[in-house]
Each structure stands twice: as structure tokens, then as C-alpha cells.
Design a protein around this motif. Structure first.
Motif, PDB file in Angstrom:
ATOM      1  N   ALA A 272      10.962 -97.590  97.507  1.00  0.00           N
ATOM      2  CA  ALA A 272      10.853 -99.018  97.214  1.00  0.00           C
ATOM      3  C   ALA A 272      10.923 -99.860  98.479  1.00  0.00           C
ATOM      4  O   ALA A 272      10.342-100.933  98.552  1.00  0.00           O
ATOM      5  N   ALA A 273      11.616 -99.395  99.467  1.00  0.00           N
ATOM      6  CA  ALA A 273      11.728-100.137 100.720  1.00  0.00           C
ATOM      7  C   ALA A 273      10.480 -99.876 101.562  1.00  0.00           C
ATOM      8  O   ALA A 273      10.278 -98.775 102.049  1.00  0.00           O
ATOM      9  N   ASP A 274       9.627-100.901 101.722  1.00  0.00           N
ATOM     10  CA  ASP A 274       8.345-100.733 102.415  1.00  0.00           C
ATOM     11  C   ASP A 274       8.503-100.254 103.855  1.00  0.00           C
ATOM     12  O   ASP A 274       7.773 -99.381 104.305  1.00  0.00           O
ATOM     13  N   ALA A 275       9.424-100.841 104.586  1.00  0.00           N
ATOM     14  CA  ALA A 275       9.595-100.474 105.992  1.00  0.00           C
ATOM     15  C   ALA A 275      10.008 -99.013 106.113  1.00  0.00           C
ATOM     16  O   ALA A 275       9.479 -98.281 106.948  1.00  0.00           O
ATOM     17  N   GLU A 276      10.925 -98.604 105.273  1.00  0.00           N
ATOM     18  CA  GLU A 276      11.370 -97.213 105.312  1.00  0.00           C
ATOM     19  C   GLU A 276      10.245 -96.281 104.896  1.00  0.00           C
ATOM     20  O   GLU A 276      10.056 -95.222 105.484  1.00  0.00           O
ATOM     21  N   SER A 277       9.480 -96.679 103.900  1.00  0.00           N
ATOM     22  CA  SER A 277       8.361 -95.875 103.436  1.00  0.00           C
ATOM     23  C   SER A 277       7.311 -95.720 104.539  1.00  0.00           C
ATOM     24  O   SER A 277       6.772 -94.635 104.741  1.00  0.00           O
ATOM     25  N   ALA A 278       7.035 -96.791 105.255  1.00  0.00           N
ATOM     26  CA  ALA A 278       6.060 -96.734 106.349  1.00  0.00           C
ATOM     27  C   ALA A 278       6.546 -95.802 107.455  1.00  0.00           C
ATOM     28  O   ALA A 278       5.766 -95.034 108.022  1.00  0.00           O
ATOM     29  N   THR A 279       7.840 -95.862 107.742  1.00  0.00           N
ATOM     30  CA  THR A 279       8.410 -94.980 108.757  1.00  0.00           C
ATOM     31  C   THR A 279       8.303 -93.526 108.314  1.00  0.00           C
ATOM     32  O   THR A 279       7.922 -92.661 109.102  1.00  0.00           O
ATOM     33  N   ARG A 280       8.617 -93.266 107.058  1.00  0.00           N
ATOM     34  CA  ARG A 280       8.525 -91.910 106.527  1.00  0.00           C
ATOM     35  C   ARG A 280       7.075 -91.410 106.563  1.00  0.00           C
ATOM     36  O   ARG A 280       6.824 -90.252 106.875  1.00  0.00           O
ATOM     37  N   ASP A 281       6.126 -92.292 106.252  1.00  0.00           N
ATOM     38  CA  ASP A 281       4.712 -91.910 106.301  1.00  0.00           C
ATOM     39  C   ASP A 281       4.302 -91.515 107.715  1.00  0.00           C
ATOM     40  O   ASP A 281       3.596 -90.528 107.912  1.00  0.00           O
ATOM     41  N   ARG A 282       4.747 -92.292 108.703  1.00  0.00           N
ATOM     42  CA  ARG A 282       4.434 -91.964 110.103  1.00  0.00           C
ATOM     43  C   ARG A 282       5.071 -90.641 110.512  1.00  0.00           C
ATOM     44  O   ARG A 282       4.448 -89.822 111.191  1.00  0.00           O
ATOM     45  N   GLN A 283       6.310 -90.441 110.098  1.00  0.00           N
ATOM     46  CA  GLN A 283       7.001 -89.190 110.435  1.00  0.00           C
ATOM     47  C   GLN A 283       6.305 -87.994 109.789  1.00  0.00           C
ATOM     48  O   GLN A 283       6.152 -86.945 110.419  1.00  0.00           O
ATOM     49  N   LEU A 284       5.878 -88.161 108.541  1.00  0.00           N
ATOM     50  CA  LEU A 284       5.168 -87.080 107.858  1.00  0.00           C
ATOM     51  C   LEU A 284       3.831 -86.805 108.534  1.00  0.00           C
ATOM     52  O   LEU A 284       3.467 -85.648 108.748  1.00  0.00           O
ATOM     53  N   GLN A 285       3.117 -87.845 108.893  1.00  0.00           N
ATOM     54  CA  GLN A 285       1.834 -87.674 109.577  1.00  0.00           C
ATOM     55  C   GLN A 285       2.036 -86.935 110.903  1.00  0.00           C
ATOM     56  O   GLN A 285       1.259 -86.052 111.257  1.00  0.00           O
ATOM     57  N   GLN A 286       3.099 -87.280 111.608  1.00  0.00           N
ATOM     58  CA  GLN A 286       3.382 -86.608 112.878  1.00  0.00           C
ATOM     59  C   GLN A 286       3.738 -85.138 112.650  1.00  0.00           C
ATOM     60  O   GLN A 286       3.267 -84.257 113.376  1.00  0.00           O
ATOM     61  N   LEU A 287       4.544 -84.872 111.615  1.00  0.00           N
ATOM     62  CA  LEU A 287       4.907 -83.491 111.307  1.00  0.00           C
ATOM     63  C   LEU A 287       3.673 -82.667 110.951  1.00  0.00           C
ATOM     64  O   LEU A 287       3.511 -81.542 111.438  1.00  0.00           O
ATOM     65  N   VAL A 288       2.794 -83.215 110.131  1.00  0.00           N
ATOM     66  CA  VAL A 288       1.566 -82.502 109.754  1.00  0.00           C
ATOM     67  C   VAL A 288       0.712 -82.251 111.001  1.00  0.00           C
ATOM     68  O   VAL A 288       0.167 -81.155 111.187  1.00  0.00           O
ATOM     69  N   SER A 289       0.623 -83.239 111.878  1.00  0.00           N
ATOM     70  CA  SER A 289      -0.153 -83.070 113.114  1.00  0.00           C
ATOM     71  C   SER A 289       0.438 -81.972 113.988  1.00  0.00           C
ATOM     72  O   SER A 289      -0.293 -81.129 114.523  1.00  0.00           O
ATOM     73  N   PHE A 290       1.755 -81.965 114.139  1.00  0.00           N
ATOM     74  CA  PHE A 290       2.400 -80.909 114.923  1.00  0.00           C
ATOM     75  C   PHE A 290       2.165 -79.539 114.287  1.00  0.00           C
ATOM     76  O   PHE A 290       1.915 -78.560 114.991  1.00  0.00           O
ATOM     77  N   SER A 291       2.220 -79.469 112.952  1.00  0.00           N
ATOM     78  CA  SER A 291       2.013 -78.179 112.290  1.00  0.00           C
ATOM     79  C   SER A 291       0.595 -77.671 112.522  1.00  0.00           C
ATOM     80  O   SER A 291       0.388 -76.470 112.727  1.00  0.00           O
ATOM     81  N   MET A 292      -0.368 -78.576 112.504  1.00  0.00           N
ATOM     82  CA  MET A 292      -1.757 -78.177 112.743  1.00  0.00           C
ATOM     83  C   MET A 292      -1.971 -77.761 114.198  1.00  0.00           C
ATOM     84  O   MET A 292      -2.672 -76.780 114.471  1.00  0.00           O
ATOM     85  N   ALA A 293      -1.367 -78.493 115.120  1.00  0.00           N
ATOM     86  CA  ALA A 293      -1.478 -78.130 116.538  1.00  0.00           C
ATOM     87  C   ALA A 293      -0.873 -76.749 116.773  1.00  0.00           C
ATOM     88  O   ALA A 293      -1.450 -75.913 117.473  1.00  0.00           O
ATOM     89  N   TRP A 294       0.283 -76.500 116.153  1.00  0.00           N
ATOM     90  CA  TRP A 294       0.933 -75.197 116.305  1.00  0.00           C
ATOM     91  C   TRP A 294       0.050 -74.082 115.728  1.00  0.00           C
ATOM     92  O   TRP A 294      -0.162 -73.047 116.367  1.00  0.00           O
ATOM     93  N   ALA A 295      -0.471 -74.284 114.526  1.00  0.00           N
ATOM     94  CA  ALA A 295      -1.333 -73.275 113.909  1.00  0.00           C
ATOM     95  C   ALA A 295      -2.593 -73.055 114.741  1.00  0.00           C
ATOM     96  O   ALA A 295      -3.033 -71.910 114.926  1.00  0.00           O
ATOM     97  N   ASN A 296      -3.179 -74.123 115.261  1.00  0.00           N
ATOM     98  CA  ASN A 296      -4.364 -73.981 116.112  1.00  0.00           C
ATOM     99  C   ASN A 296      -4.037 -73.199 117.382  1.00  0.00           C
ATOM    100  O   ASN A 296      -4.835 -72.394 117.851  1.00  0.00           O
TER     101      ASN A 296
END
Length: 126
Positions: free
Chosen positions: A60-84
Motif C-alpha cells: 500500500a505504501a507507494d514509496a516502499e513499493s517502488a523501492t521494492r520494485d527497484r530492488q527486485l529488478q536489480q536482483l533479477v538483473s544480477f541473477s541473469m548476469a550470474w547465469a550468463n
């Protein structure tokens, strides 16, 4: 470790659904198995909990949700870089390599291909 991951996911269906949604189209089962382990090891509080009410309150908290979205996007990017890096032999700037390798510490990949770098090929000719 693969058995432990499977057992954990069978006991946590919300987490299983969450992480499965992060799988890429066309990603092989082998690559996904290891990348999924990478994601789960590093997800921390990004993964859903068993309590749906607290998750909804958090989102419900937009700012926190946006931060979590960025963190998730970064985690997914790191996981793809590692797999590559592991499966395709890709290299990234040293700062990124240090980060993804430290995040993957303890993940045992079997049957990973062995890649020869350009520098190694040049050194052999010299």
C-alpha cells in the motif's frame, strides 16, 4: 541443494509462485534451477511471506513499493548476469563480477561449461 530448494518451495506455495513468475521464456530447466537458487538465496524480504494481509499492507505504501520494485529488478538483473557468466562465459565490469560471485557463494553448479577467454587464447599463442 536442489532437493532442499524443491522441498522449501513445496512448503511455501506463495514463494514458489513468486519465483516461478521470474523465469524467462525459453530458459532451460538447468539454467532456471540454478538461477532460481540464486534468486531465493538473495531475495531476503523481497519474497512474499505466508501472511497475505501484511504483504498487502506493505504494498500500500507507494514509496516502499517502488523501492521494492527497484530492488527486485536489480536482483533479477544480477541473477541473469550470474547465469550468463556461468553458462555462457559472459564477462562484466569487475565490480559487477565481484558482486554476482559473492551473491552466488555456495551455489554448486554441476556440468557448467568451461570457457576460454580471449586473454587466455592470446597468452597461448605468445
Amino acid at each position: 541443494m536442489a532437493q532442499e530448494v524443491s522441498e522449501f518451495l513445496s512448503q511455501n506455495p506463495r514463494v514458489a509462485a513468486w519465483v516461478e513468475a521470474l523465469r524467462c521464456d525459453g530458459e532451460t530447466d538447468k539454467h532456471w534451477r540454478y538461477r532460481r537458487e540464486f534468486l531465493l538465496r538473495n531475495a531476503g524480504d523481497l519474497a512474499p511471506t505466508g501472511d497475505a494481509a501484511s504483504t498487502n499492507a506493505e504494498e500500500a505504501a507507494d514509496a516502499e513499493s517502488a523501492t521494492r520494485d527497484r530492488q527486485l529488478q536489480q536482483l533479477v538483473s544480477f541473477s541473469m548476469a550470474w547465469a550468463n557468466h556461468v553458462f555462457l562465459g559472459c564477462r562484466y565490469p569487475q565490480k559487477v563480477m565481484d558482486k554476482i560471485l559473492s551473491m552466488a557463494e555456495g551455489i554448486k553448479v554441476t556440468d557448467a561449461p568451461i570457457h576460454t577467454t580471449r586473454d587466455e587464447l592470446v597468452a597461448k599463442k605468445g
